[in-house]
Design an enzyme around this catalytic site. Structure first.
Site, mmCIF file in Angstrom:
data_model
loop_
_atom_site.group_PDB
_atom_site.id
_atom_site.type_symbol
_atom_site.label_atom_id
_atom_site.label_comp_id
_atom_site.label_asym_id
_atom_site.label_seq_id
_atom_site.Cartn_x
_atom_site.Cartn_y
_atom_site.Cartn_z
ATOM 1 N N PRO A 13 0.873 -1.157 0.116
ATOM 2 C CA PRO A 13 -0.131 -0.148 -0.005
ATOM 3 C C PRO A 13 0.904 1.349 -0.103
ATOM 4 C CG PRO A 13 -0.763 -1.536 1.608
ATOM 5 C CD PRO A 13 0.465 -2.189 1.234
ATOM 6 N N GLU A 14 0.521 2.139 -0.835
ATOM 7 C CA GLU A 14 1.178 3.486 -0.950
ATOM 8 C C GLU A 14 0.193 4.470 -0.752
ATOM 9 O OE1 GLU A 14 3.852 3.714 -4.640
ATOM 10 O OE2 GLU A 14 3.885 1.333 -4.422
#
Ligand code: ZN
Length: 276
Positions: free
Chosen positions: A2-3
């Site tokens: 996840p960014e």
């Protein structure tokens, strides 16, 4: 992993369900997920009976502000996701952290690879926390702009595709959006950061914001070996141009996308023809 867009998607989805809630109890199934304080009992005691005032984000981390002048920081790591469900809904062995509210709903952190982490810190200033004290500006903040980026890249020999993932330079970008921003800028991610022209830097700063904003609009990216799903179990709708598309045609010029193992074993994806 996840960014920024994936963390922001999860933040928005859980915020609606947990702001204003009273915490009844916390459960840590795997003590390794608890990074601070190291003592599970102390953590559970300190968070009990707190009220959630706000849910914010710093880079890729989600931060809950509590009425006890404490901050609960949740890092999603490589594979973390969160959801809010009734407490009687069964959960599997990958759920390592649960917060039960007075209304009998639970916030759950599921993290099969266990690179995520939970921190409970005193204070109400997120930037003063040890977790974030050396962080650069958030990629979507006004502080992250062409002037800032030009100063930060000057003289740097590190590859531009690697430097963009350095949270101390700019917070929120990982492999997906570093590759994407370089492709949109028509800059090869394998170039030394200091070699970019002023015009390229200006386009790059704009491309970073543009692709992150687009990705938030479609709930992030699910691609390659990343198993990200939002809190409803749905994949993200963003389609990267190069990330995890080795051998497939470049959307701009049809040349097969290449992947190079550079920068600490992280693969950088790019088009060898239209990215210079
Ligand atoms: Zn191309």
């Amino acid at each position: 992993m996840p960014e920024l867009p994936e963390a922001e998607t999860i933040r928005r989805q859980i915020a609606k369900k947990i702001i204003g809630k009273d915490i009844r109890e916390a459960s840590i199934t795997d003590p390794a997920i608890l990074r601070y304080p190291p003592d599970v009992r102390r953590f559970c005691r300190h968070i009990k009976k707190c009220h959630i005032l706000a849910v914010t984000r710093r880079g890729k981390a989600i931060v809950c502000r509590l009425d006890s002048e404490q901050l609960l920081v949740i890092r999603l790591g490589m594979s973390g996701t969160m959801k809010v469900v009734p407490a009687d809904v069964p959960f599997d062995r990958h759920v390592h952290f649960r917060l039960r509210f007075a209304d009998n709903n639970e916030l759950r952190l599921r993290d099969p690879r266990k690179f995520g982490g939970v921190y409970l810190r005193d204070g109400s200033n997120v930037d003063a926390l040890p977790e974030f004290s050396h962080y650069g500006p958030d990629a979507l903040s006004d502080e992250f702009n062409a002037d800032y980026l030009a100063a930060a890249l000057r003289g740097r020999k590190v590859l531009i595709g690697v430097v963009l993932m350095d949270q101390h330079l700019v917070a929120g970008i990982g492999k997906i959006y570093s590759d994407e921003a370089c492709w949109r800028t028509k800059v090869a991610p394998t170039r030394p950061a200091g070699s970019l022209s002023r015009a390229e830097i200006k386009r790059l700063a704009a491309a970073v914001k543009e692709c992150l904003t687009e990705a938030i609009g479609v709930r992030g990216t699910t691609a390659g070996d990343n198993s990200y799903v939002d809190t409803y179990g749905l994949a993200g709708g963003f389609r990267p141009a190069t990330y995890a598309r080795t051998g497939q045609p470049c959307p701009r010029c049809d040349t097969p996308i290449q992947r190079t193992r550079m920068g600490g074993g992280r693969g950088l994806h790019y088009c060898p023809k239209c990215q210079k």
